[in-house]
Structures are given as structure tokens and as C-alpha cells.
Design an enzyme around this catalytic site. Structure first.
Site, PDB file in Angstrom:
ATOM      1  N   LYS A 149      41.956  54.774  36.097  1.00 13.83           N
ATOM      2  CA  LYS A 149      42.171  53.361  35.766  1.00 13.83           C
ATOM      3  C   LYS A 149      43.158  52.661  36.700  1.00 13.83           C
ATOM      4  CE  LYS A 149      39.409  52.811  32.243  1.00 13.83           C
ATOM      5  NZ  LYS A 149      38.219  51.955  32.329  1.00 13.83           N
ATOM      6  N   ASP A 150      43.887  53.428  37.492  1.00 10.20           N
ATOM      7  CA  ASP A 150      44.754  52.786  38.485  1.00 10.20           C
ATOM      8  C   ASP A 150      43.946  51.836  39.353  1.00 10.20           C
ATOM      9  OD1 ASP A 150      46.940  54.116  37.558  1.00 10.20           O
ATOM     10  OD2 ASP A 150      47.440  55.138  39.453  1.00 10.20           O
TER      11      ASP A 150
END
Ligand SMILES: Cc1ncc(COP(=O)(O)O)c(C=O)c1O
Length: 978
Positions: free
Chosen positions: A14-15
Site C-alpha cells: 500500500k505504500d
């Protein structure tokens, strides 16, 4: 190969999305220095947002459900986010974490609320980073990629990149139980059952991000497979990852099995195992869920076979579940109409069926009738699609690897499937059919007939063209042609491995009563669906059941007696009965012609007229929706040959007057050759190329098409006067006349005798849909009956030729059911009429009692009923209760029907009439069965010009109980009354 996305600074894939969303907000100017990022998330996205926001100098405010672990809450706070805990209530509740995020964003100055589901910056990040990195890191050699979808960002971006870099790379989705994405990939519709525990993946709606994915197919994965894989990876690879990462690896095993030994397959590891210490990696939690891992060593047998493969490979499993299905077909599935309160459509139904069959095939549990009933309904009417034919189509779809939206069954082995494509293809194009070494499907005469409404048809022996040859043909045909071939002409003589080896130069496969669409751009499924619904039917239910039995046993069943053609004497008696019902003398030399449905009969007649001198059809604007649509479809295919003109019957119009107006309009047009529109006559636009001023006077037919009684007002046309008017019109114009009467609503109305009294030589035909009262609802079927006039007999003979050309003549199983059930039609109709009148009178009295108003009821009068027009149907507009808003008034009809249908034993929310099964069919709106209601009629409905509720009664009904239900429903709709 697995891309270790759990090694990002934020600990998860999700970064990438979080970074991209923040960047997009900055670039759009939405996020200004010192601004706040607000988000509802208890998961990885929150962690990434908090961390990146902090690093970039923004504030971050996260709303989370209160039940997430303390570890996580603490982590979010350590990363610098403001955390608001919210109770676990439904999303719509203002206290929910989603609602709170919106409220906080609104109340906070400079706040942005990035949407990771809908903002495609998410997928774009994967397209520009994850995809290219993966491709490079794999040495630009990759046969397949697979991963699960939550927002769909990863699969969308990576699949799109890989397809652009290397189009042969297979891209697959692994979808957890309970998620609808797999179904969407396979059928274009979301449907699911069950649930899973894995965070962050699987949903049942289309997100903008997922919408940009390019995937070839989907696998199903479940909780157990994910858990076993998480431990497998720990045990064998030293990888400590979370359950969604584990599920991705499950998908990779499935894809590797599919692509075969030596193939190179990649996926991503979404996050690490650390975050799942309390669940995936907690023995107690696992035990409580029954998910304690059982496998040892490097055994991968816990990864289940993909069902698609299982069905190809394990014949036993497959046969068992199909024979269970055939043995336990619900009774409800065998009638002409289905309850429409749980309508799923073909795709939705097929999805749920796939899931059910798969579960039963694996578990070995028997498949019972209730399982099938619980599925819901594919469609509400057998001519559109029955559950049985949809089941057959779904199985073909699964075995061929195509979605069910691309598979259609027909009542005809080869001709109608070809004709459907010909009718759905641009007239300027050509359809090329490769028939292997089989016989030609059409005679030259039939091909000529089809050419009147279709595009060019080119039949060739042998197999389909090779790709190179196709390219040459495409040049010749201006790239518009459609290529079809029969299954036996396919290189491997079968349709079941299309996914593995699709014949690249073929757009569709036709044969054995099926059409499989390979190229949706050249053969549009939505067009085929319309043709099938209006010009023919799906395969009949008994034939589809036989096919299913063959699939289960591999044997061809000897037809049971019930489906054998009836003896000639019974057939003769049936034909004579149809002639009697129509009011013409019994004439064995001109027997009625029966088709698979009423509308197939009508379309055969229209095509017969088109193939002759053409026709002007004068018909009611509120005619049954299907009839209107068939006429429109064929008029559009042959605009110079078939023209539709309408007259009004609804409201206070007098049929005779408006028909006179329409005929006069036609007469004026004929004499002025102006092609314009006059009075209530609507003239379909014609291009000047199509216009032939002499046509109307030269061999063309004027068809006056009336329903007796009319839809939905139940008015009875004055046939002697109409017959006279038509005869006069014909004398004045020189056109051949045809009086066509649809007697479906009153099969025993003997209309030909009535017309004969005024115009003895006028050609008259009856169109009778026997799908209802005559067949008692056991099959669809439609008849054309001709009177004694030579022109009518000649036209009927041509309409029979059309039926043979299209193979839309009633099949043996249909004729069998008609022959077994037609006797007693008159008595049943008369009885049902009495029932309708009795319950109708009770309804009126109850309405008057409860709201004071006198409600109009459209019924056939007693006099008309004794004259043969007894109809089982009544329609009405309920008067709005005093003081109700317009909205409430508009919803009243549906509300009333819903109330009635609570009495499931007697009232059914479905379009039909005249069946002998004790059920009252309730329709809203009433204008047209099958819901083909036009905008102009809708407008009329709003002002009460068109009746809103239609109730159709069976001959036998527990009248007292039905009246009680009516009383209850009226009380519920007029609550304030005494
Ligand atoms: C008045 C009328 N005519 C014709 C038809 C068409 O019959 P079928 O459904 O058999 O095609 C219907 C169907 O409901 C109808 O209501």
C-alpha cells in the site's frame, strides 16, 4: 516468483497507492502545505498514509473501527496520525468509521479524503512502477501473473503493463470466497456467496481501479488454502507473510498448473506476517475458526484444482453433480414462467450455479432440489431464458472457457443460430460459415428468403480460414465480415478447449443448437439476445434436460414417450380445434402452423410478407410489447418492405375511429406517394433509396393487426366493421388486405366467423400464443391459423416455409404438450373469466369501502365474454389514498402487488396469464407483458391513461382465500380508513 512488496518502509504494497494518492492530491492543488489527509481505514493503507504524510509534512487523521488490534492503533499513533475510534455499525450509520471520515474531512480546513478505490492514481502507480520493475526483475520473461484484488489497483496496473510489454503473458485474478470479482471476470456480473477472513481483498462491486485491469481469467481461493500456504511459505521458504500474500501464492500455484511445467509465473507478497500475530499466526484463533493447518513438508496438495480443470479432468465428479442436478430439477423450473421477485439475469444465475456446482463437486455432498430453488431465477419467462437452458449454457460456458454472456442455445440445431448472427450483423457485411464436411444448412430458396432480412451469407465447405487467409478475406469484405464455423470443422473437433487453443480466425461457433461467441466485437451478445428473445426461443426445456443427461452420462438417451411426436390422429384433432377456436371451418388441407412461441409465429409471418410484395402493418400503439418490437426489428431490417403504422386504443379512443384514421392516412400516402406522416399514423423513416412509390399499389399487403381483446384495456374490437373497412381500403388502394387478429388473451373468440359475416372473402389470420391457456403453461408455442380465403392460405404456406428455413417450428416435445393439453381451453377460459370477475368485483367493493372512491376496472363485459372474448385478465389504476404525495401514489401499484404476493400459494409476481395452476399472475406496469413498455406509454401511465396493475386469473382458485388476501392488501394500501 514473488515480488516482496512487504519490504516497503510501510511494510506493505500500500505504500505505492498511498504515495500516488498523496502525490496526485498535491499535484491537483487539493492538498496544500499544512493540509490534512483524512481516511477511513484500519489497514495497511492507513499505515502507509500516516507514514508518508508525516515524512512530507502533512497531518493525517484516520478513522478506524474500534475492534482492530491495539498493536495497530498504537502503530498508527506512533507514525503520527490522529486516530478516531468508531463503533462497528453499518457504513450508512453516521457513527460508522466511513461516515465519520467524511464528516471530519468536511469539518477540517484544508482536508483531502483520497479514495483508493475510485482514484485511478492507485492503478497508475502500479502501471508505472510495480509492473515495469517486475518485468525487468524477471528478466523480461514471464508467462503469467496472478494476484487478488481489493481496490483492484495492483492487478489493474500490473496486468495492463504486462499485456503491453508481452501480450502473451497470462494475467489472472485469485478471488477469495465471498468476493464477486471472479464472477465479474467470467460473466461481466458481480455475484458471490460465502465469506472469508482475509483483510484487504475481495469485494463485490466494480471499482474504477479494477475497471482498468486486463485479465484473462480468475481462480477461486479460500481461507484454508491461504492459511496452509502462509505456513508452507514459513516452513519451506523462510517467508513470513500475511494471508493475502499467501493467497496470491496459492493463485500462482494454480496458474503454474494451468500453464504447465516450465512456465514462469509471478505474484506479489502484499504484507508481512507480523501484523497477523493475533490471527493467522495464533493457534487458538485458528482452532476457533477450524483452520488449524494440517499439511507438512513441501506438500502442495492443499491448493485445490481449479474447477475448470477439474471439470475437464475429473469426469466422475462432473457427471455426479450434473446427474444430481437433472434428477432434482425443481418442478418450478419446468413451466413457462418463473417468479420474478428473485431475478438474477442469465449471468447472475450462471455465477451462482457455478459456485453451487463447484462446492458440491468438491464436497461430494448431494445436490438437492432446494439448493436449486434457492439459486433464484435467470429470467421471468421461458422464451427469454429458462433456468434449465441457462444451466446448459452455463455448463457450455464453463467448459469452453467463455462467459455465459457469450453462449446461447436455440431450438434449432444450426439454422436459427446462423440466422441469428445474420440478423444481428450489419446489412452491409457478410456472414461466412464453414461447415466442414456436413450438409449445407439452407437450400438456395431458403437462403434467398433469409437474404430479405439479413446480410449476405456465404457458406463454404471445409474448415475455417487460417489467420493469413482471414486477413485477405477481411480486405475483400472491408473487414466487416463475420466468420462462423461448426464444431466438427474446428481443428480439434471440439469446443471444450477453446481457452487453450482458440481458433484465431473464427468469430463464432454454431451447431448442436448452440452459438458460442468468440469475438464480441463482431457478434454482439446483446444483439443476439434480442433476436433470440423476439424471433425464437432458447432450446426447449425437455431437449435441454436431455442434453444435460447426455453430459452427465456421456450416453444419448432414447427419448421418453412424453417427448415423442404424437400420432397423426391426435395432431389432426388439435389442428381442427385451433380452427374451431379461430372461427373457421375445419380444413385439413390448410392446417394451422405451430412455432416455438407466439412471437416466432409473428416474425415468420412478417418475413413471409417481406419476402413477398411487402406490407404496411397498421397496429395498436399499445400492442403487446413483444409484437411491437418484432415488427420494429424486421421493419428496420427491410425498411422498404415492412412499414409499421400505429393507431390508439387506450383511454377513450374508439378503436374503429382510430383505425379508420390510420387507414385513411395510408390511403392518402398511397395516392400522394409522399411518404410523410398523417394524423395518428406514424411512418417509420425511410431513406429515399428504399422508397418505391408504386410498391403500395403493387402486390403489397395492408395488414390490419388487432388484439382481441386489446392490451391492456381489454377493449373488444368490432370485427365486422373493421373487416369491412379493411376490404374497402383494399379496394381503394389495390393492396392485398390481411386482417390479423391476436387472440392470445381470448383464444376461443372465433374471430374469423365474426369477420366473415361482414366481409366474406377477406383473408383473415389468427395469431395465437399458446404459451398460456392452450398449453396450460407447460410449454411456449404459437400458432398461425388461416381462414378459407386463398390469399390467407398462400401466405400461411409461405410463413411455414419461413419457419422451416429458421427451424422455429414447434418441436416434438412442444407439440406433444399441446396435443395433451389443448382440450378444455374454452371451459378453462370461461371459468377463469368468472373467477376474474368475482375477485375483481370484490376488489372494487373493498377499494370503495376503504378510500371512498369508485375505481374503474378494465375487464371484458359480460356480453363480450358470452361472445367468446372472455379474458382471464383484469387491469386497473388504484385511486391514490387521500393526502398522499405523487411519489406515494406512483408506488401504489407495486405496493399493492407486493402485498398480494405475500400470499405465495395464490399470487405470483410474474407476467403471464391463463395457466391452469391455481396462481394469479400480478404485473406492474400492465401495458405490456415482458416489460417492453415504451416511454410514451410510461408518460400516459403517470396520468392514469394506461392501467397500472394487471391481474390474470387461473380457472381454479380458492376464491374465498384470494378475496381475503385482496382485502388485506387493500387495507395495507389504505391504512387510514376505518
Ligand atoms: C397478446 C399477446 N400476443 C402474443 C404474445 C407472444 O407470445 P409468446 O410469448 O408465446 O411469444 C403474448 C405474450 O405474452 C401476448 O400477451
Amino acid at each position: 516468483m514473488a515480488k516482496c512488496e512487504h519490504q516497503h518502509p510501510g511494510g506493505s504494497v500500500k505504500d505505492r497507492a498511498a504515495h500516488a494518492l498523496i502525490q496526485a492530491a498535491i499535484e491537483s492543488g487539493e492538498l496544500q502545505p499544512g493540509g490534512t489527509i483524512v481516511q477511513a481505514t484500519g489497514g495497511n493503507t492507513g499505515i502507509s498514509l500516516a507514514m508518508i504524510a508525516k515524512a512530507k509534512g502533512y497531518r493525517c487523521h484516520l478513522t478506524i473501527p474500534e475492534n482492530i488490534s491495539n498493536d495497530k492503533k498504537e502503530l498508527l499513533r506512533i507514525l503520527g496520525a490522529t486516530v478516531t475510534e468508531c463503533p462497528c455499525v453499518p457504513f450508512a450509520d453516521p457513527r460508522s468509521y466511513c461516515s465519520r471520515a467524511h464528516a471530519i474531512a468536511k469539518a477540517t480546513k484544508g482536508a483531502v479524503l483520497p479514495d483508493q478505490f475510485e482514484h485511478v492514481a492507485n492503478a497508475k502507480a502500479h502501471y508505472t512502477t510495480t509492473g515495469p520493475e517486475l518485468w525487468r526483475q524477471c528478466g523480461q520473461a514471464l508467462d503469467g501473473f496472478v494476484c487478488a484484488a481489493g481496490t483492484g489497483g495492483t492487478i489493474a496496473g500490473v496486468s495492463r503493463f504486462l499485456k503491453s510489454a508481452h501480450s502473451a503473458c497470462a494475467t489472472f485474478l485469485i478471488d477469495p470466497t465471498g468476493s464477486g470479482h471472479k464472477c465479474f471476470v467470467e460473466t461481466g456480473q458481480f455475484a458471490s456467496s460465502g465469506s472469508c477472513f482475509i483483510d484487504g481483498i475481495g469485494i463485490s462491486r466494480r471499482t474504477a481501479n479494477f475497471g482498468t485491469a486486463v485479465v484473462d481469467g480468475a481462480f477461486r481461493g479460500d481461507d484454508r488454502e491461504a492459511i496452509e500456504m502462509a505456513y508452507y511459505l514459513l516452513r519451506n521458504e523462510g517467508l513470513f507473510v500475511g494471508p493475502s500474500a499467501a493467497l496470491n501464492v496459492v493463485g500462482a500455484v494454480k496458474l503454474a498448473r494451468k500453464l504447465g511445467p516450465g512456465s514462469r509465473v509471478a505474484t506479489v507478497l502484499c504484507d508481512g506476517g507480523e501484523r497477523y500475530r493475533a490471527t493467522t499466526f495464533n493457534a487458538e484463533w485458528l482452532a476457533s475458526k477450524g483452520l488449524t493447518p494440517k499439511c507438512q513438508g513441501d506438500d502442495l496438495s492443499f491448493v485445490k484444482e481449479d474447477p475448470r480443470h477439474t471439470f475437464e479432468l475429473s469426469h466422475e465428479m462432473w457427471s455426479r453433480v450434473i446427474s444430481d442436478l437433472v434428477r432434482n430439477l425443481p418442478r418450478e423450473w419446468r413451466g413457462t414462467t418463473f417468479n420474478n421477485s428473485n431475478l438474477l439475469g442469465r449471468e447472475g444465475f450462471a455465477c451462482r450455479l457455478h459456485d453451487l456446482l463447484t462446492r458440491r463437486a468438491f464436497s461430494g455432498e448431494p445436490l438437492v432440489s432446494e439448493d436449486l430453488v434457492d439459486l433464484g431465477q435467470a429470467e421471468d419467462y421461458l422464451r427469454v431464458a429458462s433456468n434449465v437452458t441457462t444451466t446448459l449454457e452455463a455448463i457450455h460456458a464453463r467448459q469452453s472457457g467463455l462467459g455465459v454472456s457469450r453462449v446461447f442455445s436455440f431450438p434449432s440445431a444450426l439454422r436459427m443460430p446462423i440466422a441469428a448472427v445474420v440478423l444481428a450483423t450489419d446489412r452491409a457485411a457478410a456472414v461466412r460459415v464453414y461447415i466442414g464436411d456436413g450438409p449445407p444448412p439452407f437450400t438456395p430458396e431458403q437462403e434467398r428468403m433469409l437474404a430479405h432480412v439479413g446480410c449476405a451469407l456465404i457458406i463454404s465447405r471445409g474448415g475455417p480460414p487460417a489467420t493469413r487467409q482471414r486477413e485477405r478475406l477481411a480486405q475483400e469484405d472491408d473487414d466487416k465480415s463475420v466468420v462462423l464455423c461448426v464444431p466438427s470443422a474446428l481443428p480439434d473437433r471440439g469446443i471444450y478447449n477453446l481457452r487453450r487453443a482458440p481458433p484465431s480466425a473464427v468469430d463464432g461457433i454454431v451447431g448442436d443448437g448452440m452459438l458460442l461467441i468468440l469475438d464480441e466485437n463482431r457478434i454482439r451478445p446483446s444483439d443476439i439476445l434480442v433476436v433470440r428473445k423476439r424471433l425464437c426461443t432458447p432450446m426447449t426445456t425437455p431437449v435441454a434436460i436431455q442434453r444435460l443427461e447426455q453430459l452427465a452420462s456421456g450416453r444419448v438417451r432414447v427419448a421418453a414417450d412424453a417427448d415423442a411426436p404424437p400420432p397423426q390422429s391426435e395432431l389432426d384433432a388439435f389442428n381442427a380445434h385451433l380452427q374451431e377456436l379461430s372461427g373457421t371451418s375445419v380444413d385439413a388441407d390448410t392446417p394451422p402452423v405451430c412455432y416455438t412461441a407466439g412471437l416466432s409465429a409473428l416474425s415468420a409471418l412478417w418475413i413471409a410478407l417481406i419476402a413477398g410484395g411487402g406490407a404496411d402493418v397498421v397496429m395498436s400503439s399499445t400492442a403487446y410489447g413483444g409484437s411491437s418490437q418484432v415488427t420494429d426489428i424486421l421493419a428496420a431490417r427491410a425498411p422498404s418492405k415492412l412499414r409499421k403504422h400505429t393507431f390508439e386504443v387506450s383511454g377513450c379512443s374508439q378503436i374503429v375511429d382510430t383505425v379508420r384514421g390510420a387507414l385513411n392516412g395510408l390511403l392518402q400516402r398511397a395516392s400522394h406517394h409522399d411518404g410523410g406522416s398523417t394524423g395518428s399514423t406514424t411512418v417509420l423513416p425511410r431513406s429515399s433509396r428504399d422508397r418505391d412509390p408504386h410498391e403500395i399499389l403493387n402486390g403489397s399487403t395492408t395488414v390490419l393487426f388487432v388484439e382481441a381483446p386489446t392490451n391492456p384495456d381489454m377493449k373488444v374490437p368490432d370485427l365486422p366493421t373493421l373487416a369491412t373497412m379493411l376490404a374497402q381500403h383494399a379496394a381503394a388502394t389495390g393492396a392485398r388486405p390481411l386482417l390479423l387478429v391476436d387472440t392470445t388473451l381470448a383464444p376461443m373468440s372465433r374471430v374469423m366467423a365474426k369477420a366473415r359475416s361482414a366481409a366474406p372473402d377477406l383473408p383473415v389470420m389468427v395469431l395465437l400464443s399458446m404459451s398460456k391457456s392452450v398449453s396450460r403453461g407447460l410449454t411456449t408455442a404459437g400458432a398461425l391459423v388461416a381462414n378459407h380465403a386463398p390469399d390467407a392460405a398462400a401466405l400461411l404456406s409461405r410463413a411455414r416455409d419461413v419457419g422451416e428455413m429458421l427451424e422455429t417450428m414447434a418441436t416434438d416435445d412442444q407439440i406433444r404438450r399441446l396435443v395433451d393439453n389443448h382440450v378444455g381451453t374454452e371451459e378453462r377460459c370461461a371459468k377463469a373469466y368468472r373467477v376474474a370477475m368475482a375477485v375483481g368485483a370484490h376488489l372494487r367493493a373493498t377499494v370503495r369501502e376503504h378510500c371512498g372512491a369508485t375505481m374503474g376496472l378494465s375487464t371484458v363485459s359480460a356480453e363480450a365474454a358470452s361472445n367468446g372474448y372472455a379474458s382471464t385478465t383484469i387491469s386497473f389504476n388504484l385511486p391514490p389514498p387521500k393526502g398522499t404525495s405523487e411519489q406515494q401514489a406512483a408506488a401504489l401499484a407495486q405496493r399493492f402487488v407486493d402485498e398480494l404476493c405475500l400470499d405465495k400459494a395464490r399470487f405470483k409476481p410474474c407476467v403471464s396469464f391463463g395457466q391452469d395452476n391455481g396462481l394469479v399472475y400480478c404485473t406492474v406496469p400492465a401495458t405490456s407483458t415482458q416489460g417492453a413498455i415504451k416511454a410514451e406509454d410510461k408518460a400516459k401511465q403517470e396520468v392514469g391513461g394506461v392501467q397500472l396493475v394487471r391481474l390474470s386469473f387461473p380457472p381454479s382458485l380458492d376464491e374465498e382465500a384470494a378475496c381475503q388476501t385482496v382485502t388485506r392488501a387493500v387495507r395495507a394500501c389504505y391504512p387510514t380508513a376505518a
